[in-house]
Motif scaffolding. Structure first.
Motif, PDB file in Angstrom:
ATOM      1  N   ARG A   1     -32.166   8.755  13.301  1.00  0.00           N
ATOM      2  CA  ARG A   1     -32.845   9.420  13.097  1.00  0.00           C
ATOM      3  C   ARG A   1     -34.027   9.263  13.247  1.00  0.00           C
ATOM      4  N   ASP A   2     -34.182   7.480  12.775  1.00  0.00           N
ATOM      5  CA  ASP A   2     -35.976   7.103  12.242  1.00  0.00           C
ATOM      6  C   ASP A   2     -36.736   6.429  13.082  1.00  0.00           C
ATOM      7  N   SER A   3     -37.389   7.488  13.405  1.00  0.00           N
ATOM      8  CA  SER A   3     -38.418   7.386  14.602  1.00  0.00           C
ATOM      9  C   SER A   3     -39.044   6.175  14.632  1.00  0.00           C
ATOM     10  N   GLU A   4     -38.785   5.051  13.311  1.00  0.00           N
ATOM     11  CA  GLU A   4     -40.107   3.813  12.957  1.00  0.00           C
ATOM     12  C   GLU A   4     -38.629   2.595  12.749  1.00  0.00           C
ATOM     13  N   SER A   5     -37.943   2.908  13.362  1.00  0.00           N
ATOM     14  CA  SER A   5     -36.669   1.872  13.509  1.00  0.00           C
ATOM     15  C   SER A   5     -36.214   2.364  14.903  1.00  0.00           C
TER      16      SER A   5
ATOM     17  N   VAL B   1     -32.423   0.134  22.660  1.00  0.00           N
ATOM     18  CA  VAL B   1     -33.386   0.974  22.950  1.00  0.00           C
ATOM     19  C   VAL B   1     -34.930   0.506  23.486  1.00  0.00           C
ATOM     20  N   ARG B   2     -35.513  -0.441  22.351  1.00  0.00           N
ATOM     21  CA  ARG B   2     -36.905  -0.802  23.314  1.00  0.00           C
ATOM     22  C   ARG B   2     -36.609  -1.503  24.517  1.00  0.00           C
TER      23      ARG B   2
END
Length: 374
Positions: free
Chosen positions: A226-230, A235-236
């Protein structure tokens, strides 16, 4: 030699030929990609012996194909009785795995088989047994009205098995619950009982999840999603692999992210496929699973017995939905789950149970084809 192989295939490989070709394609791809993806771990754990995982995985792929062959030679009607035994057996095995099983990645979901020292997940057996048994129970009620006691029994088994699985394997429990819901919907279960099944599974499963081992992990993964900044590290790294692949890929064995991506041979193997074979390769794999879904669902229309159609649909749903979730994780559409890519990811007995499931689907298509000739 070529003629003898053709004769063997014609005389012994029965059922839907297109499913056989799909499985053969995915099996060959599995050996190629797993061999490439295990290069780093082979140097870390096998002293640079890169063939160790190749031979081990290749043997499991062959055994999986063997399970598929044996399962498709058995008349699928017998699986109705076998599923009851599997269902009763899976309950104590799931309990044993949780309390006394082998703990890997902070989850006790494996049982180590003595002598061969090979682990297996009882949830694989439970999933196969529950879907088969549910198909059998639904098939008996296709020509008569459903009795409340029968429906409560179905919902009770679904809730019990899913709860026992969710305490250590949330993603498999959700997958099984979704498959059972779809199977009951196809089986024309009244909507109020479908809603009751969802509510019962949410209550029982939620209670089991809180008491189990994976509650904090589930909450953490949902929050990260849910946290688009984290963005989680795995996944990265998966995004980088997808970007490296481009349209045509880096070529077989030329993955760079296999050195950085956690579990590149199982959970994130689709990212390695796209990196090495490009967007084209990824789309082909996606289409292969969709084609498998279409061929498996075809049994609903062609089957003369309700059990055959429901059994084929349920098992096909389970395999293809799992594949869609695995690919969706790699591209960031859903939270990280840990589900392998069926028929492709490196695994232990999961390859055998998947092979058995497809063999049952082939058994349905084989018997329906034989009946159509009468």
């Amino acid at each position: 030699m070529t003629l003898s192989i053709r004769e063997f295939a014609r005389d012994n490989l029965k059922g839907d030929r297109q499913i056989w070709w799909i499985v053969l394609f995915l099996s060959i791809l599995s050996v190629l990609v797993v061999y490439s993806a295990t290069g780093t771990i082979a140097y870390q754990k096998m002293g640079g012996n890169t063939e160790a995982y190749l031979f081990k995985h290749g043997a499991l792929v062959v055994l999986g194909l063997g399970c598929m062959f044996l399962a498709h030679r058995i008349n699928y009607i017998h699986y109705a009785r076998l599923s009851k035994f599997g269902l009763y057996l899976s309950v104590p095995l799931l309990v044993w795995a949780y309390f006394k099983g082998t703990n890997l990645n902070d989850a006790s979901r494996w049982i180590t088989i003595p002598i061969i020292n090979q682990t297996f997940q009882p949830s694989d057996l439970a999933k196969l047994a529950l879907i088969s048994n549910l198909a059998a129970m639904l098939a008996k009620r296709q020509r008569v009205p459903y009795e409340p006691q029968v429906l409560v029994n179905m919902i009770g088994w679904i809730g019990c098995i899913c709860a026992l699985i969710v305490i250590s394997n949330t993603s498999t429990a959700l997958l099984l619950g979704m498959t059972c819901f779809l199977l009951m919907y196809i089986g024309r279960v009244p909507r109020n009982y479908l809603a009751g099944m969802v509510l019962f599974c949410m209550v029982v499963g939620g209670f089991a999840l809180v008491l189990g081992q994976r509650f904090e992990t589930v909450i953490s993964r949902i929050n990260h999603f849910r946290d688009s900044e984290s963005i989680p590290d795995q996944v990265r790294e998966s995004y980088i692999a997808l970007a490296n692949g481009g349209i045509t890929g880096q070529g077989p064995g030329n993955s760079h992210q296999r050195n950085f991506l956690p579990h590149p041979y199982s959970d994130f193997i689709f990212a390695i496929i796209v990196e090495e074979y490009g967007l084209v390769g990824g789309v082909i794999v996606l289409l292969a699973y969709l084609w498998l879904l279409m061929r498996g669902m075809r049994a609903i229309q062609s089957s003369t017995r309700p059990f055959g159609g429901l059994l084929s649909a349920g098992l096909t749903f389970s395999i293809v939905i799992q594949a869609m979730i695995n690919m969706a994780v790699a591209v960031g559409l859903v939270p990280v789950t840990g589900l392998p890519l069926p028929l492709v990811s490196m695994g232990g007995t999961s390859l055998l149970f998947t092979g058995a499931a497809i063999g049952i689907v082939l058994s349905v298509s084989r018997d329906e084809a034989d009946e159509s000739k009468l």
